[in-house]
Design a protein around this motif. Structure first.
Motif, PDB file in Angstrom:
ATOM      1  N   LEU A 132       0.813  -1.212   0.000  1.00  0.00           N
ATOM      2  CA  LEU A 132       0.000   0.000   0.000  1.00  0.00           C
ATOM      3  C   LEU A 132       0.849   1.265   0.000  1.00  0.00           C
ATOM      4  N   GLY A 133       1.992   1.236   0.683  1.00  0.00           N
ATOM      5  CA  GLY A 133       2.811   2.433   0.852  1.00  0.00           C
ATOM      6  C   GLY A 133       3.110   3.197  -0.421  1.00  0.00           C
ATOM      7  N   VAL A 182      -8.304   0.581   5.897  1.00  0.00           N
ATOM      8  CA  VAL A 182      -9.335  -0.103   5.122  1.00  0.00           C
ATOM      9  C   VAL A 182      -9.354   0.460   3.703  1.00  0.00           C
ATOM     10  N   ILE A 183      -9.177  -0.407   2.741  1.00  0.00           N
ATOM     11  CA  ILE A 183      -9.396  -0.025   1.345  1.00  0.00           C
ATOM     12  C   ILE A 183     -10.869  -0.267   1.055  1.00  0.00           C
ATOM     13  N   VAL A 184     -11.591   0.801   0.765  1.00  0.00           N
ATOM     14  CA  VAL A 184     -13.007   0.682   0.413  1.00  0.00           C
ATOM     15  C   VAL A 184     -13.095   0.792  -1.108  1.00  0.00           C
ATOM     16  N   ALA A 185     -13.599  -0.255  -1.724  1.00  0.00           N
ATOM     17  CA  ALA A 185     -13.672  -0.314  -3.181  1.00  0.00           C
ATOM     18  C   ALA A 185     -15.092  -0.672  -3.608  1.00  0.00           C
ATOM     19  N   ARG A 186     -15.336  -0.622  -4.908  1.00  0.00           N
ATOM     20  CA  ARG A 186     -16.654  -0.990  -5.431  1.00  0.00           C
ATOM     21  C   ARG A 186     -16.497  -2.062  -6.496  1.00  0.00           C
ATOM     22  N   ASP A 187     -17.368  -3.037  -6.441  1.00  0.00           N
ATOM     23  CA  ASP A 187     -17.373  -4.132  -7.404  1.00  0.00           C
ATOM     24  C   ASP A 187     -18.336  -3.778  -8.530  1.00  0.00           C
ATOM     25  N   LEU A 188     -17.795  -3.607  -9.745  1.00  0.00           N
ATOM     26  CA  LEU A 188     -18.638  -3.225 -10.875  1.00  0.00           C
ATOM     27  C   LEU A 188     -19.502  -4.374 -11.375  1.00  0.00           C
ATOM     28  N   ASP A 189     -19.232  -5.573 -10.890  1.00  0.00           N
ATOM     29  CA  ASP A 189     -20.094  -6.709 -11.207  1.00  0.00           C
ATOM     30  C   ASP A 189     -20.921  -7.118  -9.985  1.00  0.00           C
ATOM     31  N   PHE A 190     -21.297  -6.124  -9.191  1.00  0.00           N
ATOM     32  CA  PHE A 190     -22.084  -6.373  -7.979  1.00  0.00           C
ATOM     33  C   PHE A 190     -23.380  -7.088  -8.280  1.00  0.00           C
ATOM     34  N   HIS A 191     -23.916  -6.898  -9.478  1.00  0.00           N
ATOM     35  CA  HIS A 191     -25.233  -7.451  -9.802  1.00  0.00           C
ATOM     36  C   HIS A 191     -25.238  -8.972  -9.828  1.00  0.00           C
ATOM     37  N   ASP A 192     -24.071  -9.600  -9.945  1.00  0.00           N
ATOM     38  CA  ASP A 192     -24.018 -11.059  -9.938  1.00  0.00           C
ATOM     39  C   ASP A 192     -24.502 -11.641  -8.613  1.00  0.00           C
ATOM     40  N   LYS A 193     -24.445 -10.853  -7.532  1.00  0.00           N
ATOM     41  CA  LYS A 193     -24.879 -11.318  -6.213  1.00  0.00           C
ATOM     42  C   LYS A 193     -26.368 -11.072  -5.958  1.00  0.00           C
ATOM     43  N   LEU A 194     -27.041 -10.388  -6.866  1.00  0.00           N
ATOM     44  CA  LEU A 194     -28.413  -9.973  -6.582  1.00  0.00           C
ATOM     45  C   LEU A 194     -29.420 -11.120  -6.491  1.00  0.00           C
ATOM     46  N   PRO A 195     -29.261 -12.222  -7.202  1.00  0.00           N
ATOM     47  CA  PRO A 195     -30.212 -13.321  -6.969  1.00  0.00           C
ATOM     48  C   PRO A 195     -30.236 -13.771  -5.513  1.00  0.00           C
ATOM     49  N   TYR A 196     -29.106 -13.623  -4.813  1.00  0.00           N
ATOM     50  CA  TYR A 196     -29.048 -13.936  -3.381  1.00  0.00           C
ATOM     51  C   TYR A 196     -29.460 -12.744  -2.527  1.00  0.00           C
ATOM     52  N   VAL A 250      -3.319   1.107  -6.445  1.00  0.00           N
ATOM     53  CA  VAL A 250      -4.006   0.285  -5.442  1.00  0.00           C
ATOM     54  C   VAL A 250      -4.745  -0.862  -6.120  1.00  0.00           C
ATOM     55  N   ASP A 251      -5.406  -0.561  -7.239  1.00  0.00           N
ATOM     56  CA  ASP A 251      -6.142  -1.603  -7.954  1.00  0.00           C
ATOM     57  C   ASP A 251      -5.197  -2.693  -8.451  1.00  0.00           C
ATOM     58  N   GLU A 252      -4.043  -2.290  -8.932  1.00  0.00           N
ATOM     59  CA  GLU A 252      -3.073  -3.272  -9.421  1.00  0.00           C
ATOM     60  C   GLU A 252      -2.511  -4.105  -8.272  1.00  0.00           C
ATOM     61  N   ALA A 253      -2.298  -3.474  -7.133  1.00  0.00           N
ATOM     62  CA  ALA A 253      -1.701  -4.181  -6.003  1.00  0.00           C
ATOM     63  C   ALA A 253      -2.680  -5.109  -5.293  1.00  0.00           C
ATOM     64  N   PHE A 254      -3.954  -4.726  -5.242  1.00  0.00           N
ATOM     65  CA  PHE A 254      -4.900  -5.478  -4.425  1.00  0.00           C
ATOM     66  C   PHE A 254      -6.063  -6.107  -5.205  1.00  0.00           C
ATOM     67  N   PHE A 255      -6.354  -5.621  -6.407  1.00  0.00           N
ATOM     68  CA  PHE A 255      -7.533  -6.107  -7.133  1.00  0.00           C
ATOM     69  C   PHE A 255      -7.213  -6.519  -8.565  1.00  0.00           C
ATOM     70  N   ALA A 256      -5.971  -6.866  -8.845  1.00  0.00           N
ATOM     71  CA  ALA A 256      -5.579  -7.227 -10.213  1.00  0.00           C
ATOM     72  C   ALA A 256      -6.418  -8.403 -10.715  1.00  0.00           C
ATOM     73  N   GLY A 257      -6.861  -8.303 -11.959  1.00  0.00           N
ATOM     74  CA  GLY A 257      -7.641  -9.375 -12.562  1.00  0.00           C
ATOM     75  C   GLY A 257      -9.104  -9.374 -12.196  1.00  0.00           C
ATOM     76  N   THR A 258      -9.568  -8.338 -11.503  1.00  0.00           N
ATOM     77  CA  THR A 258     -10.979  -8.250 -11.116  1.00  0.00           C
ATOM     78  C   THR A 258     -11.578  -6.967 -11.684  1.00  0.00           C
ATOM     79  N   HIS A 259     -12.860  -6.801 -11.450  1.00  0.00           N
ATOM     80  CA  HIS A 259     -13.548  -5.568 -11.830  1.00  0.00           C
ATOM     81  C   HIS A 259     -13.892  -4.750 -10.589  1.00  0.00           C
TER      82      HIS A 259
END
Length: 332
Positions: A202-203, A221-235, A290-299
């Motif tokens: 993070l530094g 705390v890294i607060v981020a948003r998942d752009l594919d959040f809708h995949d969880k909506l059936p639950y 930050v995205d590269e360090a902690f969320f690489a390969g995700t949306h």
């Protein structure tokens, strides 16, 4: 489920429970009891029939879940009324006729208590708490001390000390997750940065003015948003096909994700204060790094950093002004 017309139960009110039968389904009443206790209900007496007697006896002995599980598949005789020595004031009774016992119990055992018949419905399911608690969930405003801790005297600190346990972080999330978001989308994703290895990642992403205080903070705390959040909506939103509302190009989900994530970031800060932690939210960092360090390969995309710990009073400036009601609001 509670009987129709069940009385309002205020937190702290003395409650007498009458538990129904139902074999394995009756064990769902364990969840009812724990939910009532979590809401501050004071159970002073309990009665039950068949499996309800099993659960009631375990509750009177002080450990409903463990004791009921241990004895779940044993047939037990119909016990007479007996006052337990391990839970003063609790009464355990096995009756086949709950309605007649209700009348007797109300007039002789707990005249000033509320009687709540809890009947399990559905194997393994817990009757909704709303069916039991028919009164207002928030009947009383918070006192001034609580309001001060959450808002009026709470500050954004620039230096932190102390320790924040993993257990506290779990408690923190278990509070903030209940805050409302659009269609219960809950798009925020949280990374609690504690370890030396994670801090080293993070530094390099931090603005110079945020580096030292973040490295010193017990947790960031890294607060981020998942752009594919809708995949969880059936639950998360099973009432309808809410996922379809957000299908299509990912960029169309940017705005709803950002909006609800911002709400959840605010819930995080308030929940942290409620648990006795100070918070220091920041936006001075390189999001792409930050995205590269902690969320690489995700949306998942980072938005806000929040330092948590015990704030150092020497690190803050005098409180800045706030807009008055008339400057910021109006009643239409």
């Amino acid at each position: 489920m509670a009987a129709a017309g069940a009385p309002t139960i205020a937190p702290g009110e003395a409650v007498a429970l009458v538990l129904g039968a139902g074999g394995a389904r009756g064990l769902a009443q364990i969840g009812v009891i724990e939910a009532l206790q979590a809401r501050g209900m004071r159970i002073v007496a309990i009665a039950g029939s068949s499996s309800g007697a099993l659960v009631g006896g375990a509750c009177a002995a002080g450990s409903p879940r463990a004791r009921a599980r241990a004895s779940a598949w044993r047939r037990l005789p119909a016990w007479p009324s007996v006052s337990t020595q391990r839970a003063p004031g609790a009464v355990f009774c096995c009756r086949n006729d709950i309605n007649s016992f209700r009348d007797e119990f109300t007039t002789t055992q707990v005249q000033h208590s509320t009687l709540v018949p809890c009947l399990a419905s559905g194997c393994g399911s817990v009757p909704p708490l709303a069916d039991i608690h028919r009164g207002p969930i928030m009947p009383h405003p918070l006192n001034d001390a609580a309001l001060d801790q959450l808002f009026r005297t709470a500050r954004t600190y620039n230096a932190f000390t102390g320790e924040v346990s993993d257990e506290t972080l779990h408690r923190l999330y278990d509070l903030l997750k209940f805050g409302p978001t659009q269609a219960n989308t809950t798009p925020a994703r949280f990374v609690f940065v504690k370890s030396a290895q994670a801090k080293a990642k993070l530094g390099p992403t931090l603005d110079p003015g945020n580096y030292q205080k973040t490295m010193d903070a017990p947790v960031t705390v890294i607060v981020a948003r998942d752009l594919d959040f809708h995949d969880k909506l059936p639950y998360l939103f099973p009432h309808t096909d809410a996922k379809a509302w957000f299908e299509g190009p990912r960029e169309n989900r940017e705005k709803p994700a950002l909006r609800s994530m911002a709400l959840q970031a605010a819930y995080l800060i308030v929940a942290a204060r409620a648990l006795g932690l100070d918070a220091g939210p920041m936006t001075g960092f390189d999001n792409a790094k930050v995205d590269e360090a902690f969320f690489a390969g995700t949306h998942i995309k980072s938005d806000i950093l929040v330092n948590l710990g015990q704030g150092d009073p020497a690190s803050i400036f005098p409180r800045s002004p706030r807009l008055s009601f008339d400057e910021a609001a109006r009643i239409a």
